[in-house]
Design a protein around this motif. Sequence first.
Motif, PDB file in Angstrom:
ATOM      1  N   VAL A  84      14.735  -6.383 -22.092  1.00 37.26           N
ATOM      2  CA  VAL A  84      14.267  -5.754 -20.867  1.00 37.26           C
ATOM      3  C   VAL A  84      15.122  -6.284 -19.720  1.00 37.26           C
ATOM      4  N   MET A  85      15.766  -5.379 -19.017  1.00 36.08           N
ATOM      5  CA  MET A  85      16.546  -5.766 -17.852  1.00 36.08           C
ATOM      6  C   MET A  85      15.572  -6.065 -16.713  1.00 36.08           C
ATOM      7  N   VAL A  86      15.738  -7.211 -16.070  1.00 35.93           N
ATOM      8  CA  VAL A  86      14.896  -7.603 -14.944  1.00 35.93           C
ATOM      9  C   VAL A  86      15.844  -7.832 -13.779  1.00 35.93           C
ATOM     10  N   THR A  87      15.756  -6.968 -12.772  1.00 31.40           N
ATOM     11  CA  THR A  87      16.778  -6.953 -11.733  1.00 31.40           C
ATOM     12  C   THR A  87      16.211  -6.676 -10.349  1.00 31.40           C
ATOM     13  N   ASP A  88      17.013  -6.940  -9.349  1.00 29.11           N
ATOM     14  CA  ASP A  88      16.681  -6.619  -7.958  1.00 29.11           C
ATOM     15  C   ASP A  88      17.046  -5.184  -7.619  1.00 29.11           C
ATOM     16  N   TYR A  89      17.828  -4.538  -8.478  1.00 31.24           N
ATOM     17  CA  TYR A  89      18.464  -3.280  -8.120  1.00 31.24           C
ATOM     18  C   TYR A  89      17.711  -2.064  -8.643  1.00 31.24           C
TER      19      TYR A  89
END
Length: 126
Positions: A84-89
């Motif tokens: 799972v990508m966990v990002t600000d974007y």
Amino acid sequence: MGQFKRDIMTVLIVEDNAGIRRLLRRTFIDIASAVWECSDGADALTAYANHRPDIVLMDIRMPRMDGLTATRQIRQFHPSARIVMVTDYEDEDLCNAASEAGASGYALKQNLTDLPGIICSLVDCS
């Protein structure tokens, strides 16, 4: 996080920001039987091979190896990996790139409350 009823889930957190790593660790500490951390995509390759976690929480932007490259490489050798990508974007192009790299989900750091639903869609939370 009350949705999680099992404590046998294992989690690998890949995040270059120590504060975010701590926050993610706290999120899973009561429900995971093991939580490992690393601060770079390159380290994630070895950590995944060594631990084979149920879930990987992967940042996208990191200094040595970004999360998209690390995801692509992990999935190349471990096709069943759940990342799972966990990002600000909040960016549709990045979300699509993550999916193309093999990510199973995409969560925003500002909405970490979305993580339980995303995780439960990937592993049996009952």
